[in-house]
Design a protein around this motif. Sequence first.
Motif, PDB file in Angstrom:
ATOM      1  N   PHE A 282      51.956 -14.314   8.477  1.00 42.65           N
ATOM      2  CA  PHE A 282      50.766 -14.928   9.063  1.00 42.65           C
ATOM      3  C   PHE A 282      51.089 -16.319   9.596  1.00 42.65           C
ATOM      4  O   PHE A 282      50.429 -17.311   9.274  1.00 42.65           O
ATOM      5  N   GLY A 283      52.140 -16.408  10.404  1.00 41.94           N
ATOM      6  CA  GLY A 283      52.502 -17.675  11.011  1.00 41.94           C
ATOM      7  C   GLY A 283      53.155 -18.618  10.017  1.00 41.94           C
ATOM      8  O   GLY A 283      53.914 -18.202   9.136  1.00 41.94           O
ATOM      9  N   ASP A 284      52.830 -19.906  10.133  1.00 40.55           N
ATOM     10  CA  ASP A 284      53.466 -20.933   9.300  1.00 40.55           C
ATOM     11  C   ASP A 284      52.559 -21.444   8.183  1.00 40.55           C
ATOM     12  O   ASP A 284      52.818 -22.502   7.613  1.00 40.55           O
ATOM     13  N   ASP A 285      51.487 -20.717   7.866  1.00 45.89           N
ATOM     14  CA  ASP A 285      50.571 -21.152   6.818  1.00 45.89           C
ATOM     15  C   ASP A 285      51.143 -20.784   5.456  1.00 45.89           C
ATOM     16  O   ASP A 285      51.218 -19.603   5.107  1.00 45.89           O
ATOM     17  N   PRO A 286      51.552 -21.763   4.624  1.00 47.76           N
ATOM     18  CA  PRO A 286      52.178 -21.428   3.341  1.00 47.76           C
ATOM     19  C   PRO A 286      51.269 -20.660   2.395  1.00 47.76           C
ATOM     20  O   PRO A 286      51.721 -19.788   1.652  1.00 47.76           O
ATOM     21  N   LYS A 287      49.971 -20.961   2.402  1.00 48.49           N
ATOM     22  CA  LYS A 287      49.062 -20.344   1.437  1.00 48.49           C
ATOM     23  C   LYS A 287      48.853 -18.855   1.696  1.00 48.49           C
ATOM     24  O   LYS A 287      48.474 -18.112   0.787  1.00 48.49           O
ATOM     25  N   MET A 288      49.078 -18.404   2.918  1.00 48.79           N
ATOM     26  CA  MET A 288      48.876 -16.990   3.211  1.00 48.79           C
ATOM     27  C   MET A 288      49.808 -16.117   2.378  1.00 48.79           C
ATOM     28  O   MET A 288      49.433 -15.024   1.949  1.00 48.79           O
ATOM     29  N   ALA A 289      51.013 -16.593   2.127  1.00 48.58           N
ATOM     30  CA  ALA A 289      51.954 -15.829   1.300  1.00 48.58           C
ATOM     31  C   ALA A 289      51.745 -16.098  -0.175  1.00 48.58           C
ATOM     32  O   ALA A 289      51.717 -15.170  -0.990  1.00 48.58           O
ATOM     33  N   THR A 290      51.572 -17.366  -0.555  1.00 48.50           N
ATOM     34  CA  THR A 290      51.513 -17.700  -1.979  1.00 48.50           C
ATOM     35  C   THR A 290      50.230 -17.245  -2.640  1.00 48.50           C
ATOM     36  O   THR A 290      50.201 -17.006  -3.848  1.00 48.50           O
ATOM     37  N   ARG A 291      49.138 -17.104  -1.869  1.00 55.01           N
ATOM     38  CA  ARG A 291      47.856 -16.717  -2.454  1.00 55.01           C
ATOM     39  C   ARG A 291      47.450 -15.276  -2.148  1.00 55.01           C
ATOM     40  O   ARG A 291      46.379 -14.842  -2.590  1.00 55.01           O
ATOM     41  N   ASN A 292      48.301 -14.547  -1.426  1.00 57.64           N
ATOM     42  CA  ASN A 292      47.942 -13.182  -1.067  1.00 57.64           C
ATOM     43  C   ASN A 292      49.004 -12.149  -1.413  1.00 57.64           C
ATOM     44  O   ASN A 292      48.777 -10.951  -1.226  1.00 57.64           O
ATOM     45  N   LEU A 293      50.163 -12.573  -1.896  1.00 60.43           N
ATOM     46  CA  LEU A 293      51.207 -11.636  -2.299  1.00 60.43           C
ATOM     47  C   LEU A 293      51.367 -11.675  -3.815  1.00 60.43           C
ATOM     48  O   LEU A 293      51.375 -12.752  -4.414  1.00 60.43           O
ATOM     49  N   PRO A 294      51.513 -10.509  -4.460  1.00 60.38           N
ATOM     50  CA  PRO A 294      51.672 -10.478  -5.923  1.00 60.38           C
ATOM     51  C   PRO A 294      53.052 -10.961  -6.346  1.00 60.38           C
ATOM     52  O   PRO A 294      54.056 -10.726  -5.668  1.00 60.38           O
ATOM     53  N   ALA A 295      53.097 -11.617  -7.490  1.00 60.33           N
ATOM     54  CA  ALA A 295      54.362 -12.174  -7.974  1.00 60.33           C
ATOM     55  C   ALA A 295      55.335 -11.094  -8.408  1.00 60.33           C
ATOM     56  O   ALA A 295      56.557 -11.298  -8.361  1.00 60.33           O
ATOM     57  N   ASP A 296      54.829  -9.909  -8.814  1.00 62.28           N
ATOM     58  CA  ASP A 296      55.734  -8.904  -9.382  1.00 62.28           C
ATOM     59  C   ASP A 296      56.569  -8.177  -8.339  1.00 62.28           C
ATOM     60  O   ASP A 296      57.411  -7.357  -8.684  1.00 62.28           O
ATOM     61  N   ILE A 297      56.366  -8.450  -7.037  1.00 60.98           N
ATOM     62  CA  ILE A 297      57.230  -7.846  -6.021  1.00 60.98           C
ATOM     63  C   ILE A 297      58.353  -8.795  -5.605  1.00 60.98           C
ATOM     64  O   ILE A 297      59.198  -8.428  -4.796  1.00 60.98           O
ATOM     65  N   ILE A 298      58.382 -10.006  -6.166  1.00 60.98           N
ATOM     66  CA  ILE A 298      59.349 -11.025  -5.763  1.00 60.98           C
ATOM     67  C   ILE A 298      60.581 -10.944  -6.655  1.00 60.98           C
ATOM     68  O   ILE A 298      60.477 -10.930  -7.881  1.00 60.98           O
ATOM     69  N   ASP A 299      61.745 -10.907  -6.026  1.00 62.15           N
ATOM     70  CA  ASP A 299      63.017 -10.899  -6.750  1.00 62.15           C
ATOM     71  C   ASP A 299      63.581 -12.305  -6.891  1.00 62.15           C
ATOM     72  O   ASP A 299      64.039 -12.695  -7.963  1.00 62.15           O
ATOM     73  N   LYS A 300      63.517 -13.086  -5.812  1.00 58.60           N
ATOM     74  CA  LYS A 300      64.053 -14.434  -5.836  1.00 58.60           C
ATOM     75  C   LYS A 300      63.171 -15.359  -5.003  1.00 58.60           C
ATOM     76  O   LYS A 300      62.579 -14.940  -4.001  1.00 58.60           O
ATOM     77  N   VAL A 301      63.099 -16.609  -5.437  1.00 60.53           N
ATOM     78  CA  VAL A 301      62.423 -17.664  -4.688  1.00 60.53           C
ATOM     79  C   VAL A 301      63.483 -18.661  -4.251  1.00 60.53           C
ATOM     80  O   VAL A 301      64.136 -19.296  -5.081  1.00 60.53           O
ATOM     81  N   GLN A 302      63.671 -18.777  -2.954  1.00 56.33           N
ATOM     82  CA  GLN A 302      64.692 -19.669  -2.404  1.00 56.33           C
ATOM     83  C   GLN A 302      64.029 -20.922  -1.835  1.00 56.33           C
ATOM     84  O   GLN A 302      63.227 -20.847  -0.911  1.00 56.33           O
ATOM     85  N   LEU A 303      64.368 -22.057  -2.419  1.00 60.36           N
ATOM     86  CA  LEU A 303      63.880 -23.350  -1.962  1.00 60.36           C
ATOM     87  C   LEU A 303      64.935 -23.948  -1.042  1.00 60.36           C
ATOM     88  O   LEU A 303      66.060 -24.221  -1.470  1.00 60.36           O
ATOM     89  N   VAL A 304      64.572 -24.145   0.213  1.00 55.07           N
ATOM     90  CA  VAL A 304      65.554 -24.455   1.251  1.00 55.07           C
ATOM     91  C   VAL A 304      65.225 -25.772   1.936  1.00 55.07           C
ATOM     92  O   VAL A 304      64.070 -26.048   2.259  1.00 55.07           O
ATOM     93  N   ASP A 305      66.248 -26.610   2.131  1.00 50.52           N
ATOM     94  CA  ASP A 305      66.154 -27.732   3.060  1.00 50.52           C
ATOM     95  C   ASP A 305      66.465 -27.175   4.443  1.00 50.52           C
ATOM     96  O   ASP A 305      67.614 -27.152   4.882  1.00 50.52           O
ATOM     97  N   GLN A 306      65.426 -26.711   5.114  1.00 60.14           N
ATOM     98  CA  GLN A 306      65.620 -25.929   6.332  1.00 60.14           C
ATOM     99  C   GLN A 306      65.871 -26.806   7.545  1.00 60.14           C
ATOM    100  O   GLN A 306      65.121 -27.734   7.836  1.00 60.14           O
ATOM    101  N   GLN A 307      66.928 -26.483   8.256  1.00 61.99           N
ATOM    102  CA  GLN A 307      67.213 -27.134   9.519  1.00 61.99           C
ATOM    103  C   GLN A 307      66.469 -26.404  10.632  1.00 61.99           C
ATOM    104  O   GLN A 307      65.909 -25.338  10.439  1.00 61.99           O
ATOM    105  N   SER A 308      66.476 -27.000  11.817  1.00 59.22           N
ATOM    106  CA  SER A 308      65.897 -26.330  12.967  1.00 59.22           C
ATOM    107  C   SER A 308      66.735 -25.109  13.333  1.00 59.22           C
ATOM    108  O   SER A 308      67.901 -24.988  12.941  1.00 59.22           O
ATOM    109  N   ASP A 309      66.138 -24.174  14.053  1.00 53.62           N
ATOM    110  CA  ASP A 309      66.865 -22.981  14.476  1.00 53.62           C
ATOM    111  C   ASP A 309      68.122 -23.349  15.269  1.00 53.62           C
ATOM    112  O   ASP A 309      69.178 -22.726  15.113  1.00 53.62           O
ATOM    113  N   GLN A 310      67.993 -24.375  16.097  1.00 53.23           N
ATOM    114  CA  GLN A 310      69.125 -24.772  16.934  1.00 53.23           C
ATOM    115  C   GLN A 310      70.241 -25.370  16.085  1.00 53.23           C
ATOM    116  O   GLN A 310      71.427 -25.091  16.310  1.00 53.23           O
ATOM    117  N   ALA A 311      69.891 -26.182  15.080  1.00 55.60           N
ATOM    118  CA  ALA A 311      70.911 -26.764  14.212  1.00 55.60           C
ATOM    119  C   ALA A 311      71.592 -25.688  13.367  1.00 55.60           C
ATOM    120  O   ALA A 311      72.799 -25.741  13.123  1.00 55.60           O
TER     121      ALA A 311
END
Length: 954
Positions: A182-211
Amino acid sequence: MRQLFLFSLLLISGTTAVAQSQVRGLVVDSTTRKPLMEATVSLLSARDSSVVTFMITNGEGAFAFNKVTAGNYRILITYVGYRNKSKRISVSPDKPTLDAGTFELMTQAVDLHEVVVKQEAPPITIKQDTVEFNANSFKTQPNAMVESMLKKLPGVEVDRDGTIKAQGQEVKKVLVDGKPFFGDDPKMATRNLPADIIDKVQLVDQQSDQAQFTGIDDGNRNKAINLVTKKEKRKGYFGQQTIGAGPNETDDMRYAARLNLNRFNGEQQISIIGQANNVNSQGFTGQSIFGGGAGLGANFGGGGIIVADGRGGRSGGGFGGSSNAITRTLAGGLNYRNAWGKKADLSASYFLNDLHTITDQQSRRQYALPDTSYQVNQNSTSRNQTSSHRFNVRFTYQLDSLTTLRIEPGFTVQNSLFQSLNQSQTLTSDAVGTGGPVDSTNLINTSLTRYNSTGNGISGNNNALLMRKFKRKGRTLSLNWNTAVNNQRTDGINQSTNEFFGQTGGRNQNINQRNEQTSKSVTNTVNLAYTEPLSLSKSLEFHYNYSLNRNTSDRTVNNYDESTGTYSAFNPALSNNFVNTYQTNRVGSTLQTKRLKYTYALGFDVQQASLRSDNRTTDTELRKNFTNVLPNAVFTYTFSKSRTLRLNYRSQTHAPSVSQLQPVPDNTNPLNIRLGNPNLKQEFTHTVSLNYNNFQQTTFRSVFAMLNASQTSNKIVNATSFNKQGAQTTQPVNTNGYYNMNGFLTIGRRIQPLKANVNLTSHVNFNRGVSLVNSQTNRSQNWTLSQGARMNSNFNEKLEFGLSGNISYQTALYSLQSSQNTEFFNKSLSGDLYYQLPFRLVVTTDITYNNYSGKSAGSVQNFALWNVALARQFFRNKQGELRLQVYDLLNQNRSINRNVTETYTEETTSRVLNRYFLLTFTYNLRRFGSGPQARPDRGPSYQPRDLQRPGRLN
């Protein structure tokens, strides 16, 4: 403070009174009997196979677990090329040492193409710029959403409104298997997906696509979270449906309904969501194209520091979200994602929402000026109804084996209706703090303002990225073109009655005006980058950036004509047509060196900028040119696989906005006139940041630290002037002397006797600014210090609990008027409990206690928000649940804010949701089949293409 310190010390030290034993053993080859060095030995709970701790064998093949509490466990031995072996053990308090014996591993001779090595994953893994959490180590309640899991992760904070902060920085994007949800809205995933389907949570210092594609780190990073789903959950249906209603303290009924349905089939994902409620529950982020909030109403307050907030709280079912208002929500949307063959990949979503918000606030604002002080008491009520439609698409196409094209269009259409009523009284310094009656002898002015407006607008953006690799490894060419458009129109009626008092007599002012404002903004940015490998360890990038931003603001104000009964009397003093154009050309290069342990990049840019302001109303034009040298540097050192350090320096410029430049008074609030300044210069900022991550896999201890410091020249701040009748005029100006520093530190560990994860979190923020009050320079210094402790425990399959506490100290010092200096504390304690009773009954409860005090006109305030729920689970897999919950059982919920600015301190209380009952029925759909075989490079812990290390974007 002392109580919280003792509480933190107790959590981090663990429980020493519990009897503990040592478990030891030996791992050898079954044929040669030779010891196996560096075999992985995991100690698992016999109940649910969760990881208790793990280690590797030494040079003699031996291992030893110390301080193991009494209980039943399973020892699992894994070693590449050998078959896994496990053994159940029982640790009792009467045996200080338990010898698990010798584990003889047999070699595994199979075709290498068919080898699948499975190993119990550690709870945290650090991979360069990614911190990966194993979801199985942070278990949640059955049918809980992802947000509940994130609250348990070290270094991650989730506010009551769902805003996520990781290592002190706000998370702007949450991906699912590396793709938007649902685009770039963080809450759409965190408040609408169940935790029991998640295998890993990756916290990323994300660069731009070009970088990411070029492999050259430009230092521009944003915090992002990638949710990697479990392989076996990638084919099937799942979701959650809820409906409920109940009474509250008034005659109104509270209701909540929710629809959530997902179909995953390998690369194809389809999600449908919908919700309707009047309990402040939003599974999304409200976004306004009018510049925040309603964007249409009068601005009667100021930004500042939140002292205490018990507004939210969610018990069990997740109703009663955070807000300083009461919101009715109607929303729904569709998300689609699929891979079209081997070359194309599409993600698309549509989301609509209709929000009706009621805000009632009372505030007491204390001004302290160089020669006087006075107080403003305000009562304000507003009603805002906003409807919007959001569309987002991302299409990636592999033109050939070396060339990729990515296009990401998106746009939002929005309509809004806003109504507000504001009443205020301004008192002389003699009446401040007396608590006595208000009469004409101590009044400076009174004001009654009604403001009604309608608005509509459309905003859109499109990002196109063309990436080309060459046959020589490391040689790349990329072109990025971004376009952003924002067009809006508002039509408002401003009616105000103001009475001013003085020694020579009073006077009245009546305002009845209609204002129409049309704003248009178009920004185009093009970035071209070419990388050339100089050697195996060195690369050179040449880049060019062009940006053009054009803003048009046309404001027309007409006074009410009593003779005609229409708004036909043109007001030239408040009307203006203004055009602002900001153009930049930047060229530079970056040299990057990669070694085994460290990587560094040094960059140097030259930017030429031109600012053109065209006042069409007065037929005047202002031109300014700027030339800046913009150095930047990045240094990353990898001590080990689990310990990294990154140092980053950036320099950048910021241009003033069209609202800051437009020289026309905004009298929406007649006692606070806002005026633009066409002579503003651009800001120039230097920023240095330091990040450190460390996780000790053998002890489960983690340390995450961040320190950020910045200095800004020509900082745009407010210059405020007051007249003797209490009215003020605010205008932006450039000043020097602005500094900011903020730091974050989280220390986490595992307390095995309680099966709990404990985190201690420290924050520090310092801000030094310069403003102007009545043409005099006012230097301010603001400090914020806070210390928090949190413990979450999945004690057993029936009991889960959490405890947390936080104390913060804030102070503000001013050079112009020392009587304005202030300091205050905010203390909070909270706890939550989940317990399974017999007969499939479940009780859940959470309570938050707030206390704040300080040097202010108000007194110490205490209140508690307590939510309780009792549920009965149904069906074979407990997929159904009937829940009765009470929100704000003690009926104490309130919203209290403390705002501190360069000219005043303010305390604001807001009307919030109070006690209500809700009876809901929830059905959790879980129907999974055997998922498709994972690609060789896409196992359960794969690094998605969007988040790969630099230079590996396919």
